[in-house]
Design a protein around this motif. Structure first.
Motif, PDB file in Angstrom:
ATOM      1  N   THR A 134       0.854  -1.193   0.000  1.00 53.12           N
ATOM      2  CA  THR A 134       0.000   0.000   0.000  1.00 53.12           C
ATOM      3  C   THR A 134       0.889   1.242   0.000  1.00 53.12           C
ATOM      4  O   THR A 134       2.088   1.174   0.300  1.00 53.12           O
ATOM      5  CB  THR A 134      -0.881   0.038   1.256  1.00 53.12           C
ATOM      6  OG1 THR A 134      -0.046   0.244   2.411  1.00 53.12           O
ATOM      7  CG2 THR A 134      -1.683  -1.245   1.424  1.00 53.12           C
ATOM      8  N   SER A 266      -9.424  -4.519   0.031  1.00 56.41           N
ATOM      9  CA  SER A 266      -9.107  -5.707  -0.760  1.00 56.41           C
ATOM     10  C   SER A 266      -8.247  -6.686   0.024  1.00 56.41           C
ATOM     11  O   SER A 266      -7.338  -6.297   0.766  1.00 56.41           O
ATOM     12  CB  SER A 266      -8.367  -5.282  -2.038  1.00 56.41           C
ATOM     13  OG  SER A 266      -7.727  -6.384  -2.628  1.00 56.41           O
ATOM     14  N   GLU A 267      -8.530  -7.988  -0.150  1.00 60.43           N
ATOM     15  CA  GLU A 267      -7.749  -9.029   0.517  1.00 60.43           C
ATOM     16  C   GLU A 267      -6.277  -8.984   0.112  1.00 60.43           C
ATOM     17  O   GLU A 267      -5.399  -9.439   0.856  1.00 60.43           O
ATOM     18  CB  GLU A 267      -8.330 -10.408   0.194  1.00 60.43           C
ATOM     19  CG  GLU A 267      -9.590 -10.737   0.970  1.00 60.43           C
ATOM     20  CD  GLU A 267     -10.037 -12.181   0.747  1.00 60.43           C
ATOM     21  OE1 GLU A 267      -9.212 -12.963   0.238  1.00 60.43           O
ATOM     22  OE2 GLU A 267     -11.186 -12.495   1.075  1.00 60.43           O
ATOM     23  N   ASP A 268      -6.006  -8.433  -1.075  1.00 60.12           N
ATOM     24  CA  ASP A 268      -4.626  -8.361  -1.562  1.00 60.12           C
ATOM     25  C   ASP A 268      -3.758  -7.450  -0.703  1.00 60.12           C
ATOM     26  O   ASP A 268      -2.534  -7.615  -0.652  1.00 60.12           O
ATOM     27  CB  ASP A 268      -4.587  -7.845  -3.009  1.00 60.12           C
ATOM     28  CG  ASP A 268      -5.249  -8.812  -3.974  1.00 60.12           C
ATOM     29  OD1 ASP A 268      -5.359 -10.000  -3.620  1.00 60.12           O
ATOM     30  OD2 ASP A 268      -5.657  -8.373  -5.065  1.00 60.12           O
ATOM     31  N   TYR A 270      -5.051  -6.131   2.576  1.00 64.44           N
ATOM     32  CA  TYR A 270      -5.473  -6.134   3.976  1.00 64.44           C
ATOM     33  C   TYR A 270      -4.581  -7.050   4.802  1.00 64.44           C
ATOM     34  O   TYR A 270      -4.355  -8.208   4.437  1.00 64.44           O
ATOM     35  CB  TYR A 270      -6.927  -6.591   4.087  1.00 64.44           C
ATOM     36  CG  TYR A 270      -7.488  -6.523   5.498  1.00 64.44           C
ATOM     37  CD1 TYR A 270      -7.790  -5.300   6.082  1.00 64.44           C
ATOM     38  CD2 TYR A 270      -7.703  -7.685   6.236  1.00 64.44           C
ATOM     39  CE1 TYR A 270      -8.308  -5.230   7.366  1.00 64.44           C
ATOM     40  CE2 TYR A 270      -8.218  -7.631   7.527  1.00 64.44           C
ATOM     41  CZ  TYR A 270      -8.516  -6.397   8.085  1.00 64.44           C
ATOM     42  OH  TYR A 270      -9.023  -6.324   9.360  1.00 64.44           O
TER      43      TYR A 270
END
Length: 305
Positions: A134, A266-268, A270
């Motif tokens: 991120t 998003s799971e990508d 998180y």
């Protein structure tokens, strides 16, 4: 620390104000904040407050120690405006440290983050590989690299502290932050007022919840020992979010059921699980957490009882 002149950037924010108020007992403390996330109401009268940005040219860096905590501190802030995120978190860091260097200060302790470890259900040592998924994580990793640069090139003491989930109740310094306040404070306030805390996903995600007083002690020790390098500050224990709600209900004597919603992140990107290995910090300074999870929740909930 005693009889030192100290600068705390982000000093009117959650962790910053706790640190500034603590240090002001025995030191001359200046808190700098642009009041985007902080408020001077968090500060004791013994702390000198300067409303300015870490991007400004004339910061009060003629000090013995800089604690650099100023940051845009959430995932969403960086996704909404990546350029401003980089300016505040990276350029603001370099600007502050460089001004301190030019003013003769050689000791800087700064905030990094544990989220760069990704999902970890076992204790994460500082030697683990890390990644930036991120904008927020990228900005904190950039700080660590610039910290390395200042340490090697200018022989400065540069300690990057990777915080795990830091908390305190709304009787502390975060109530004004609303949705950006720490999860425990938000949930305790919801439950105490009979409102359902909102849990992302199924509640099985885990966090290493670390009380702010332990973080403050770790920051002070890092300065006292003039550490250089990267250090974890966390308890080494993790609890699920569902367990957190259960324990808050137990502490408050309530039975408020949480509301589960689809995770908007998003799971990508998180981070589902965190757990600290803080043995390096303990070995070099003797630091270890003093506030257990149970004691911490009691401190958070005390204002409602």
């Amino acid at each position: 620390m005693n009889d030192m002149r100290v600068l705390v950037t982000g000093g009117a924010g959650f962790i910053g104000s706790n640190l500034a108020n603590h240090l002001a007992t025995d030191n001359d403390v200046i808190a700098v904040d642009d009041c985007y996330l902080g408020t001077p109401e968090n500060l004791d009268s013994s702390v000198e407050f300067v409303e300015t940005s870490v991007l400004d040219d004339d910061l009060p860096t003629d000090v013995d120690v800089v604690f650099h905590l100023a940051a845009l501190s959430s995932y969403q802030m960086h996704e909404d405006d990546p350029v401003t995120g980089a300016r505040v978190n990276v350029e603001g860091f370099v600007n502050t440290v460089n001004q301190a260097r030019l003013d003769g200060c050689d000791t800087v302790v700064y905030a990094s983050t544990s989220s760069i470890y990704g999902n970890q259900t076992e204790p994460s040592p500082e030697s683990m590989s890390v990644a930036a998924r991120t904008g927020y994580e990228a900005s904190k990793l950039a700080r660590e690299r610039y910290g390395e640069y200042f340490a090697h090139h200018y022989d400065m003491h540069m300690a990057g502290m990777r915080f795990f989930s830091v908390y305190q109740g709304y009787g502390g310094a975060e109530e004004h932050k609303g949705e950006y306040a720490n999860l425990i404070a938000q949930f305790a306030d919801d439950i105490a007022n009979g409102e359902a805390p909102v849990i992302y996903g199924d509640g099985t995600q885990t966090r290493d919840f670390t009380h702010v007083s332990d973080i403050v002690r770790g920051l002070e020790l890092a300065a006292d020992h003039q550490l250089t390098g990267i250090y974890n500050l966390g308890t080494g224990e993790s609890y699920t979010i569902t367990t957190l709600v259960e324990k808050l209900n137990d502490t408050l004597g309530t039975s408020v059921e949480p509301e589960y919603i689809e995770n908007p992140i998003s799971e990508d990107v998180y981070v589902h699980d965190t757990m600290a290995d803080s043995s390096k910090m303990k070995a070099e300074t003797g630091w270890e957490p003093a506030i257990s999870f149970k004691e911490g929740l009691e401190l958070v909930c005390a204002q409602y009882q």
